[in-house]
Design a protein around this motif. Structure first.
Motif, PDB file in Angstrom:
ATOM      1  N   MET A   1      -6.848  -8.020   0.527  1.00 36.41           N
ATOM      2  CA  MET A   1      -7.258  -6.623   0.655  1.00 36.41           C
ATOM      3  C   MET A   1      -6.282  -5.685  -0.071  1.00 36.41           C
ATOM      4  SD  MET A   1     -10.098  -6.517   2.207  1.00 36.41           S
ATOM      5  CE  MET A   1     -10.729  -8.148   1.858  1.00 36.41           C
ATOM      6  N   VAL A   2      -4.982  -5.926   0.082  1.00 35.26           N
ATOM      7  CA  VAL A   2      -3.981  -5.078  -0.582  1.00 35.26           C
ATOM      8  C   VAL A   2      -4.093  -5.209  -2.096  1.00 35.26           C
ATOM      9  CG1 VAL A   2      -1.507  -4.745  -0.970  1.00 35.26           C
ATOM     10  CG2 VAL A   2      -2.359  -5.094   1.352  1.00 35.26           C
ATOM     11  N   ALA A   3      -4.156  -6.456  -2.588  1.00 37.13           N
ATOM     12  CA  ALA A   3      -4.263  -6.682  -4.025  1.00 37.13           C
ATOM     13  C   ALA A   3      -5.582  -6.139  -4.572  1.00 37.13           C
ATOM     14  CB  ALA A   3      -4.144  -8.170  -4.326  1.00 37.13           C
ATOM     15  N   GLY A   4      -6.674  -6.308  -3.816  1.00 38.66           N
ATOM     16  CA  GLY A   4      -7.972  -5.782  -4.233  1.00 38.66           C
ATOM     17  C   GLY A   4      -7.956  -4.266  -4.354  1.00 38.66           C
ATOM     18  N   PHE A   5      -7.245  -3.608  -3.445  1.00 34.45           N
ATOM     19  CA  PHE A   5      -7.125  -2.142  -3.498  1.00 34.45           C
ATOM     20  C   PHE A   5      -6.411  -1.709  -4.781  1.00 34.45           C
ATOM     21  CE2 PHE A   5      -4.460   1.622  -2.632  1.00 34.45           C
ATOM     22  CZ  PHE A   5      -5.460   2.560  -2.395  1.00 34.45           C
ATOM     23  N   ILE A   6      -5.355  -2.431  -5.143  1.00 30.70           N
ATOM     24  CA  ILE A   6      -4.621  -2.097  -6.373  1.00 30.70           C
ATOM     25  C   ILE A   6      -5.533  -2.222  -7.588  1.00 30.70           C
ATOM     26  CG2 ILE A   6      -2.766  -2.874  -7.913  1.00 30.70           C
ATOM     27  CD1 ILE A   6      -1.197  -3.674  -5.408  1.00 30.70           C
TER      28      ILE A   6
END
Length: 559
Positions: A76-81
């Motif tokens: 989720m964090v990487a996808g947001f970036i």
């Protein structure tokens, strides 16, 4: 397929479809639109932030249908970036180098924090194995992220191909009980489907880089989670590579084509698959997209078919690759001089419309009719021998000659005979041989609970899963089981575990006497039964300990 998995697709489809009209209005008002230029095929300005609806609906779906752990959090964090980088690029234009830097950062978050990476390099030293796995995983994530973005050139093309890929991943995942991967895949597929209703020709909105990069990134990471085969090993990358063959080949050909013509990779052109179908074969937008849907479906089918029949899956894949290569040569996708298969074919048919080998052409012009007849007979005989040889190889049932190799004997036994247990055991055996300890630990816990909680075909005093218990605990555990869960056996003799889902995996602080220095792990597993038992919790926590070269179950608790 469980109701929850199907519901995850339906809900995100509805959410995405409801958001799209609002996103179209916002994109037009903010001026974030796709302008016409010499490469575009649309005739007017169209909002290009459809990825916003895809991202937001997949985020909502994940909150509703997924249970968070360190891997989901990393994704989720990487996808947001990735999404934010794409969104900024849609409105302000970023250089390819800057986008690549953020893609690498996002990939490293998944690899380092989420511990999601390709495994199976067991024949390398441990340090080299970790480094090599990380490098290959990094290239995989960045490559697929950009491959999906590059193929986003016609209305509905990238979205439709992505849906086919994600549905294939979900189906193969369900075959091995990985409903978590199936849910994650269908959450994203549903988000894209709601968008596709407005993106298919004639498109009312484009996904933009925020959508294409996000989808490509998520597909690359989801494929690393297992793809339904032996989870996350190096060799099973073959499955997602086959399913993603259209965007992968389009990207590789684009790199080669631009290199040959001395162009930068970031310099766009009209030489992609969809452009050739649309302009050189004059199929138009809708038919070109449908053809590529069909090709992607057939590649996906070959991957899915391989699960049941490796020979049939391999034959279909080879046939598709040959047709793909012929298409590349006919349309001059790489260059006008690149035609190896057509040149070989022309040796047999001798057509002036196909490329020729110069020295053979000079020989043919000098030969007599008798020599020409002899040459044709020799060619026909060679061709026949090849066909017979291939047919014999594909159908032969003879035992192959023994090859002297070092055999790794698995210490685990197969105590059950259901389809689910057979599947888990096959994966467990492979994980042990590939030295994939994390996967091996989880599969030991999965095999134990699926066997323990199944009454079908159990003898009178037989307790399932005890072969996977630590030996000194078997007697006490068997006595406990007879007075607890196995007291239901007479009432529910046909009870069976249909599938399982590993919710979390983490180190445990539990220890048992004499093994205080060993490694312990907690595996939280949810089970789906063929019938309901009142008061029975379907979520269990299994404690596993590593002793010498294998794992043993040393604790069971209804969560």
């Amino acid at each position: 397929m469980s109701l929850t998995v199907i519901l995850s697709f339906v809900v995100t489809t509805i959410i995405s479809a409801l958001m799209i009209p609002l996103v179209i209005k916002a994109g037009n008002q903010l001026g974030i639109v796709a302008h016409m230029n010499k490469r575009t095929v649309h005739k007017h300005e169209i909002a290009r932030i459809g990825g916003y609806a895809i991202y937001l609906s997949s985020l909502i779906g994940s909150a509703l249908f997924l249970k968070a752990d360190h891997q989901i959090n990393a994704i989720m964090v990487a996808g947001f970036i990735i999404f934010m980088v794409g969104l900024y690029d849609d409105s302000h234009d970023l250089s390819p180098k800057v986008k690549l830097i953020f893609e690498v950062i996002a990939a490293l978050i998944v690899i380092v924090y989420g511990e999601i990476y390709i495994k199976g390099f067991g024949y390398f030293p441990s340090d080299a194995m970790t480094f090599l796995s990380g490098i290959v995983t990094l290239f995989w994530i960045v490559g697929i992220t950009n491959a999906i973005n590059l193929i986003d050139g016609l209305d509905g093309l990238s979205a439709g191909i992505s849906i086919i890929v994600l549905v294939t991943i979900s189906m193969t995942s369900l075959l091995s009980g990985r409903s978590d991967i199936a849910s994650l895949s269908l959450i994203l597929a549903g988000s894209i489907m709601g968008f596709l209703f407005f993106n298919f020709h004639p498109a009312k909105i484009f996904m933009g880089d925020c959508g294409a990069l996000y989808i490509g990134f998520m597909i690359s990471v989801i494929s690393l989670l297992g793809f339904g085969y032996n989870a996350s090993t190096f060799f099973t990358l073959g499955a997602p590579i086959i399913v993603l063959m259209v965007p992968i080949m389009d990207t590789l050909i684009a790199i080669l084509r631009r290199k040959i013509h001395h162009k930068k990779f970031s310099e766009a052109d009209r030489g992609h698959l969809h452009h050739n179908l649309m302009f050189k074969l004059k199929l138009g937008q809708r038919k070109s997209v449908l053809v590529l849907y069909l090709v992607t479906f057939l590649f996906s089918l070959s991957s899915y078919l391989y699960y049941y029949n490796p020979t049939a899956g391999t034959i279909l894949f080879i046939a598709l690759m040959i047709m793909f290569e012929i298409f590349v040569e006919v349309t001059d996708m790489i260059s006008r001089k690149y035609k190896p298969i057509l040149t070989i074919v022309n040796i047999f048919i001798d057509s002036d419309k196909l490329p020729k080998i110069k020295f053979l052409d000079r020989y043919r012009k000098r030969r007599s009719p008798q020599k020409a007849m002899r040459d044709h007979l020799i060619i026909a005989l060679c061709f026949l021998l090849v066909i017979v040889g291939v047919g014999y190889f594909m159908t032969s049932k003879d035992t192959p000659l023994p090859i002297k190799t070092e055999t790794v004997q698995s210490p685990y036994t197969k105590s059950g005979d259901s389809e689910l247990l057979n599947n888990i055991y096959a994966r467990l055996d492979t994980s042990y041989k590939n030295k994939d300890e994390e996967d091996e630990c989880q599969l030991v816990a999965a095999y134990f609970v699926c066997d323990y909680y199944t009454f079908v075909d159990k003898k009178k005093n037989e307790i399932g899963g005890v072969d996977y218990m630590y030996s000194e605990m078997v007697e006490n555990f068997s006595q406990y089981a007879q007075t607890s869960f196995y007291s239901y056996k007479n009432q529910y003799p046909e009870l069976e575990v249909l599938k399982y889902n590993i919710i979390s995996y983490s180190p445990s602080k539990v220890t048992i006497a004499g093994l205080e220095d060993n490694d312990y792990y907690n595996i939280l597993i949810s089970l789906t039964f063929n019938e309901e038992i009142e008061g029975l919790n379907s979520t269990v926590n299994v404690t596993v300990v590593r002793v010498e070269d294998r794992y043993y179950v040393c604790g069971l608790d209804n969560a």
